[in-house]
Design a protein around this motif. Structure first.
Motif, PDB file in Angstrom:
ATOM      1  N   MET A   1      29.548  20.830  49.703  1.00 30.28           N
ATOM      2  CA  MET A   1      30.219  19.770  50.451  1.00 30.28           C
ATOM      3  C   MET A   1      30.649  20.305  51.814  1.00 30.28           C
ATOM      4  O   MET A   1      31.275  21.360  51.901  1.00 30.28           O
ATOM      5  CB  MET A   1      31.442  19.269  49.670  1.00 30.28           C
ATOM      6  CG  MET A   1      32.148  18.085  50.329  1.00 30.28           C
ATOM      7  SD  MET A   1      33.539  17.496  49.327  1.00 30.28           S
ATOM      8  CE  MET A   1      32.657  16.839  47.906  1.00 30.28           C
ATOM      9  N   LYS A   2      30.315  19.602  52.891  1.00 25.98           N
ATOM     10  CA  LYS A   2      30.674  20.040  54.220  1.00 25.98           C
ATOM     11  C   LYS A   2      32.164  19.831  54.475  1.00 25.98           C
ATOM     12  O   LYS A   2      32.737  18.812  54.108  1.00 25.98           O
ATOM     13  CB  LYS A   2      29.846  19.301  55.258  1.00 25.98           C
ATOM     14  CG  LYS A   2      28.356  19.632  55.215  1.00 25.98           C
ATOM     15  CD  LYS A   2      27.618  18.888  56.304  1.00 25.98           C
ATOM     16  CE  LYS A   2      26.139  19.240  56.283  1.00 25.98           C
ATOM     17  NZ  LYS A   2      25.387  18.523  57.356  1.00 25.98           N
ATOM     18  N   ALA A   3      32.774  20.805  55.157  1.00 28.37           N
ATOM     19  CA  ALA A   3      34.206  20.717  55.433  1.00 28.37           C
ATOM     20  C   ALA A   3      34.506  19.704  56.522  1.00 28.37           C
ATOM     21  O   ALA A   3      35.578  19.094  56.533  1.00 28.37           O
ATOM     22  CB  ALA A   3      34.752  22.089  55.828  1.00 28.37           C
ATOM     23  N   VAL A   4      33.572  19.504  57.464  1.00 25.92           N
ATOM     24  CA  VAL A   4      33.802  18.607  58.597  1.00 25.92           C
ATOM     25  C   VAL A   4      32.787  17.472  58.568  1.00 25.92           C
ATOM     26  O   VAL A   4      31.579  17.705  58.498  1.00 25.92           O
ATOM     27  CB  VAL A   4      33.707  19.371  59.928  1.00 25.92           C
ATOM     28  CG1 VAL A   4      33.836  18.413  61.105  1.00 25.92           C
ATOM     29  CG2 VAL A   4      34.795  20.442  60.006  1.00 25.92           C
ATOM     30  N   ARG A   5      33.263  16.226  58.625  1.00 26.00           N
ATOM     31  CA  ARG A   5      32.388  15.060  58.597  1.00 26.00           C
ATOM     32  C   ARG A   5      32.035  14.549  59.993  1.00 26.00           C
ATOM     33  O   ARG A   5      30.971  14.012  60.209  1.00 26.00           O
ATOM     34  CB  ARG A   5      33.052  13.929  57.798  1.00 26.00           C
ATOM     35  CG  ARG A   5      33.249  14.252  56.315  1.00 26.00           C
ATOM     36  CD  ARG A   5      33.516  12.979  55.528  1.00 26.00           C
ATOM     37  NE  ARG A   5      34.765  12.342  55.875  1.00 26.00           N
ATOM     38  CZ  ARG A   5      35.857  12.356  55.110  1.00 26.00           C
ATOM     39  NH1 ARG A   5      35.858  13.034  53.977  1.00 26.00           N
ATOM     40  NH2 ARG A   5      36.952  11.727  55.489  1.00 26.00           N
TER      41      ARG A   5
END
Length: 339
Positions: free
Chosen positions: A1-5
């Motif tokens: 899961m990416k920390a920054v969207r």
């Protein structure tokens, strides 16, 4: 899961927010020395001065910078100060002068008028002002609660610091790495409900420093308001004219690095209020019909009227920081403001 969207430069004025927040502005103004009335020595504002590229703004003020008397209903304002002072007055005859690290919560609830002016206290040197104003929504069950305000003085506001001394956080609301904010929000605030998980933090990171944000509950947004570049969650962030907006994945930790300059960030987080939002200027309700009723109420009652002889209320220059609530005046132990 990416920390920054998402990462986006903010080029001026109010910055993008997500529920439960409605609005956030980073005010940074370098006013000149004032005249004998704490007014701008020469400029008369046009009442609509919001040029973020300018050294300072008069906002809606014409002689004293700031926001003369105006109404609110259905949400609350959180004013978190760093430099400078603000003179507050409202239709309940509450008021005060605060700043220099103080924090003010004001629940507008069923309706209130207030003014927020920035008197130019110093007549022999520049007057610098730096603060955040945050609008936090109220759920429908609390839209019509009685108005209220609380002051948390600078010496009460708590902070966290890293072991290496390169990063720190001012904790205005919530819990930051085990440091809990001082006191409580107003009784009817959405933030007063522990389940809301509202967190409001001001983070400073020195050049070469790093900080890891723990996973949060709900949504979390970061705003880089000072510094040229940073790396957040592995993504490079460059500040725009005003700020950079960073939407993060709250359920994972976020690493922040500031390799090239000192940086400052505002962090807003919390569980969304899962209700419709209908806004009309300074009024925030759940339906268009409620907005119509609010406008009619204000025309009829003026939310208690304005008990002062001027819309841009300022207090005497020699007055220190203070708060007047229900006829009782309090002040911090270090309330001198002129040096």
């Amino acid at each position: 899961m990416k920390a920054v969207r998402k990462v986006r430069a903010m080029t001026g004025g109010p910055m993008e927010t997500a529920s439960p927040y409605l609005f956030v502005v980073y005010h940074k103004d370098e006013y000149p020395a004032g005249n004998s009335k704490m007014e701008h020595p020469s400029k008369v504002g046009n009442g609509m001065d919001f040029d973020q590229r300018a050294k300072y703004r008069m906002y809606h003020g014409e002689k004293v910078p700031g926001f003369p008397a105006h109404p609110h209903r259905g949400f609350e304002t959180i004013t978190a100060t760093i430099e400078g002072v603000i003179d507050h007055a409202d239709s309940l005859k509450n008021g005060g002068r605060y700043g220099m690290g103080d924090l003010q919560w004001m629940t507008a609830g069923s309706g209130i008028q207030h003014s927020e002016m920035f008197p130019l206290l110093h007549d022999d040197k520049p007057n610098k002002t730096r603060f955040f104003q945050i609008w936090l929504n109220l759920p429908s069950a609390s839209k019509m609660v009685p108005p209220a305000f609380e002051m948390h003085w600078a010496h009460e506001v708590r902070s966290w610091q890293s072991e290496d001394g390169k990063s720190s956080a001012t904790v205005w609301c919530g819990d930051f790495k085990g440091v809990e904010a001082f006191g409580k929000p107003p009784r009817d605030s959405y933030a007063a409900n522990p389940a809301s998980k509202v967190g409001i933090f001001h983070i400073s990171i020195a050049k070469g420093g790093t900080l890891e944000l723990d996973p949060a509950v709900g949504d979390r947004n970061l705003y880089m308001v000072e510094g040229s570049k940073s790396v957040v969650g592995g993504k490079r962030v460059e500040r725009g004219i005003h700020a950079a907006y960073i939407e993060t994945e709250a359920s994972v930790p976020v690493q922040i690095e500031c390799p090239n300059s000192d940086c400052e960030f505002l962090v807003l987080q919390g569980r969304p209020i899962a209700e419709p939002v209908v806004q009309h200027g300074p009024f925030v309700m759940n339906t268009q019909q409620e907005i119509v009723e609010t406008v009619m109420d204000y025309r009829r009652t003026q939310f208690g009227g304005w008990p002062y002889d001027r819309p841009d209320v300022v207090f005497p220059r020699e007055k220190g920081r203070f708060a007047m609530l229900n006829g009782v005046e309090t002040a911090p132990p270090d309330n001198e403001i002129l040096d």
